[in-house]
Write a protein that holds these residues in place. Structure first.
Motif, mmCIF file in Angstrom:
data_model
loop_
_atom_site.group_PDB
_atom_site.id
_atom_site.type_symbol
_atom_site.label_atom_id
_atom_site.label_comp_id
_atom_site.label_asym_id
_atom_site.label_seq_id
_atom_site.Cartn_x
_atom_site.Cartn_y
_atom_site.Cartn_z
ATOM 1 N N LYS A 185 17.510 6.710 15.216
ATOM 2 C CA LYS A 185 16.256 6.712 15.970
ATOM 3 C C LYS A 185 15.311 7.738 15.349
ATOM 4 C CE LYS A 185 18.274 5.359 20.449
ATOM 5 N NZ LYS A 185 19.549 4.883 19.870
ATOM 6 N N VAL A 186 14.036 7.378 15.264
ATOM 7 C CA VAL A 186 13.030 8.270 14.695
ATOM 8 C C VAL A 186 11.973 8.562 15.759
ATOM 9 C CG1 VAL A 186 11.337 8.621 12.859
ATOM 10 C CG2 VAL A 186 13.406 7.290 12.402
ATOM 11 N N GLN A 244 0.558 8.022 5.233
ATOM 12 C CA GLN A 244 1.534 8.569 6.180
ATOM 13 C C GLN A 244 2.839 7.769 6.138
ATOM 14 O OE1 GLN A 244 -0.440 10.739 6.382
ATOM 15 N NE2 GLN A 244 -2.108 10.621 7.857
ATOM 16 N N GLY A 245 2.757 6.488 5.804
ATOM 17 C CA GLY A 245 3.946 5.641 5.751
ATOM 18 C C GLY A 245 4.947 6.047 4.690
ATOM 19 N N THR A 246 4.525 6.836 3.704
ATOM 20 C CA THR A 246 5.465 7.299 2.684
ATOM 21 C C THR A 246 6.541 8.206 3.286
ATOM 22 O OG1 THR A 246 3.980 9.141 2.105
ATOM 23 C CG2 THR A 246 3.770 7.113 0.816
ATOM 24 N N ILE A 247 6.281 8.752 4.469
ATOM 25 C CA ILE A 247 7.314 9.529 5.163
ATOM 26 C C ILE A 247 8.464 8.613 5.546
ATOM 27 C CG2 ILE A 247 7.830 10.947 7.193
ATOM 28 C CD1 ILE A 247 4.867 11.798 7.169
ATOM 29 N N GLY A 248 8.141 7.412 6.016
ATOM 30 C CA GLY A 248 9.180 6.433 6.333
ATOM 31 C C GLY A 248 9.989 6.050 5.112
ATOM 32 N N ARG A 302 0.825 -1.212 0.000
ATOM 33 C CA ARG A 302 0.000 0.000 0.000
ATOM 34 C C ARG A 302 0.861 1.265 0.000
ATOM 35 N NH1 ARG A 302 -3.211 -2.887 4.142
ATOM 36 N NH2 ARG A 302 -5.146 -3.636 3.199
ATOM 37 N N ILE A 303 1.942 1.249 0.779
ATOM 38 C CA ILE A 303 2.819 2.420 0.844
ATOM 39 C C ILE A 303 3.511 2.664 -0.491
ATOM 40 C CG2 ILE A 303 4.944 3.316 1.900
ATOM 41 C CD1 ILE A 303 4.020 1.878 4.512
ATOM 42 N N GLY A 309 2.253 4.033 10.231
ATOM 43 C CA GLY A 309 2.739 3.960 8.863
ATOM 44 C C GLY A 309 4.249 4.005 8.772
ATOM 45 N N ILE A 310 4.873 4.919 9.527
ATOM 46 C CA ILE A 310 6.332 5.046 9.504
ATOM 47 C C ILE A 310 6.990 3.807 10.087
ATOM 48 C CG2 ILE A 310 8.268 6.327 10.515
ATOM 49 C CD1 ILE A 310 6.572 8.861 10.255
ATOM 50 N N ALA A 311 6.446 3.329 11.212
ATOM 51 C CA ALA A 311 7.059 2.190 11.900
ATOM 52 C C ALA A 311 6.987 0.914 11.065
ATOM 53 C CB ALA A 311 6.389 1.983 13.251
#
Length: 503
Positions: free
Chosen positions: A172-173, A155-159, A8-9, A185-187
């Motif tokens: 570390k984020v 939101q995961g596209t930031i990751g 999905r990302i 999403g990021i994790a």
């Protein structure tokens, strides 16, 4: 599950409208903390918030049947702007339900993009319940602000971007948490491709639904939430987001309002950008984590995720930032009531700058002063107290006393010996036009108000300090009336600063 989210990302539609934001160095903060601090600048999106990613991704994947109905959502502000922006681009009618406490800058931005705004309730949960009622009544399509796989993927596209922009192998984020869509999403993305990356969530200490849920092993509903950090004022995290946080989030850090204000200043010092409280939340957590764990020489990423703040709130932020950075000591000091006492006191303070001095003459042997002293480092406060004690001064440290910081510093010297049976109470209520009048009209007139202090900080909540004369025999009925009033309140009658300055 993570493969579904990765797909999905990677197939997200966010770049139809969103931009890839920079990972910007924070040199001043890096030097001060002894770590490489990088800011992921999501405040640079077209709506000045990351929320555009998830909202647009969800709406771009709508079926033809869903597109035929109006879109409705509930939001404290930034997700609302994302839905309004996406609706404008996709030609969809959008209805946004927002809490009445939402900053006007966010309300106006939604209306400017053609959204129909409905203000309802005092929190996100109130707005969400009303939005679901409107959805059922009118057959609209609900776009959830965080608990939807397509929103989480957006939101995961930031990751994805962080993984492509960063040079360090281990880092570390730090991610702010409201309902949990951003950190989920990021994790899930970063942990899937780099398990050694540490994901740390950050919450305000008065809105810590994810921390409490993870500790309990199930989703917890908070009875109430603080609303200074309005972008994350959520009483219950999402089902999808909670499951992902359980699997992929390493640690939760909680911070105070003052620490958030200090972080807003830190971002400004390094970037000249002004974050809203939620936008600086991650950096506040980063700083707390560095202190608590003694981190040094590491690469630390903090999301600056939103810059939608009413200008009037800057006054409150500026007042609290120095306290949040612990660069100011606030003290109640007893000195002799005689000429030259202040001069002698200042000699003991030495080369330190006095930032505040409140005093009122009284015909007695001793005077009580409220004094603020500038510090270079937090540990200098203990040294100052030791020096004052050695010089014979009785000093009370009020630096972390909320009542003193918000109210009593502005009221020093006001004693009323005639005010018998005075009870001191602090109150909080949602700040909106007419709120103070509504508060006054709701107070039972059976008891006399003997002290009253109110100051508008341009915040989402108003604060009142009131002295109310209540005989001992009437206390049970008085307390029942406070419960009926419905506002958050606390008995401050035993507060040491109140006893020193006002009784």
């Amino acid at each position: 599950m993570n493969l579904d989210y990765l797909q999905r990302i990677l197939t997200s539609r966010v770049y139809d409208v969103a931009r890839e934001t920079p990972l910007q160095a924070a040199p001043q903060l890096s030097a001060r903390l002894g770590n490489e601090v990088l800011l992921k600048r999501e405040d640079l999106q077209p709506i000045f918030s990351f929320k555009l990613r998830g909202a647009y991704n969800r709406m771009a994947h709508m079926t033809a049947e869903e597109r035929g109905r109006a879109v409705i959502t509930a939001s404290a502000g930034n997700h609302a702007q994302g839905v309004a922006y996406a609706g404008q681009r996709l030609g969809l009618r959008t209805v946004i339900v927002m809490p009445a406490t939402t900053p006007e800058i966010k309300v106006s931005a939604c209306r400017a993009r053609g959204a129909e705004v409905v203000l309802h309730g005092d929190s996100y949960s109130d707005a969400e319940a009303h939005a679901y009622w409107l959805q059922a009544e009118n057959g609209m399509t609900f776009v959830h602000p965080y608990d939807d796989p397509l929103v989480i993927a957006g939101q995961g596209t930031i990751g994805l971007e962080i993984s492509q922009q960063i040079r360090a192998a281990r880092y570390k984020v730090y991610v702010p948490i409201g309902g949990g869509g951003l950190i989920a999403g990021i994790a899930v993305f970063l942990k899937s491709i780099s398990p050694q990356v540490e994901i740390i969530g950050v919450e305000p200490d008065d809105s810590d639904a994810m921390f409490q849920s993870l500790a309990a092993g199930e989703r917890v509903t908070l009875p109430q939430v603080g609303i200074f950090v309005d972008g994350v004022a959520v009483r219950r995290v999402g089902a999808h987001t909670f499951g992902l946080a359980q699997r992929y989030v390493d640690r939760i850090v909680r911070v105070t309002t003052d620490e958030v204000c200090a972080a807003i200043k830190d971002v400004f010092d390094d970037t000249r950008a002004v974050q809203e409280p939620a936008g600086a939340l991650a950096l506040a957590g980063l700083k707390r984590d560095v202190e608590e764990r003694g981190l040094s020489g590491e690469t630390l990423v903090a999301l600056t995720c939103g810059a939608n703040m009413n200008f009037s709130r800057l006054k409150h932020v500026a007042e609290r930032a120095e306290i949040g950075e612990r660069r100011e000591a606030l003290l109640a000091v007893t000195i002799p009531e005689q000429p030259g006492s202040f001069k002698r006191f200042c000699r003991v303070v030495g080369g330190r700058s006095i930032s505040e001095f409140n005093y009122r003459y009284a015909p007695r042997a001793e005077a009580h002063i409220f004094v603020g002293v500038q510090l270079d480092r937090a540990d200098q406060r203990a040294t100052l107290l030791d020096e004052l004690a050695a010089a014979g001064y009785d000093a009370i440290d009020l630096t972390n006393d909320e009542l003193s910081v918000v109210h009593l510093r502005h009221m020093v010297g006001g004693r009323a010996p005639e005010a018998v049976d005075e009870r001191l109470y602090s109150f909080e209520f949602p700040e909106r036009p007419g709120a103070l009048l509504q508060f006054l009209e709701s107070i039972d007139e059976s008891w006399n108000i003997s002290l009253f202090h109110y100051r508008n900080h341009g915040s989402a909540h108003g604060r009142v300090l009131a002295g109310i004369q209540v005989p001992e025999a009437a206390l049970p009925r008085f307390r029942e009336s406070l419960d009926r009033l419905g506002y958050r309140h606390a008995d401050e009658s035993e507060n040491p600063a109140y006893k020193v300055f006002l009784t």
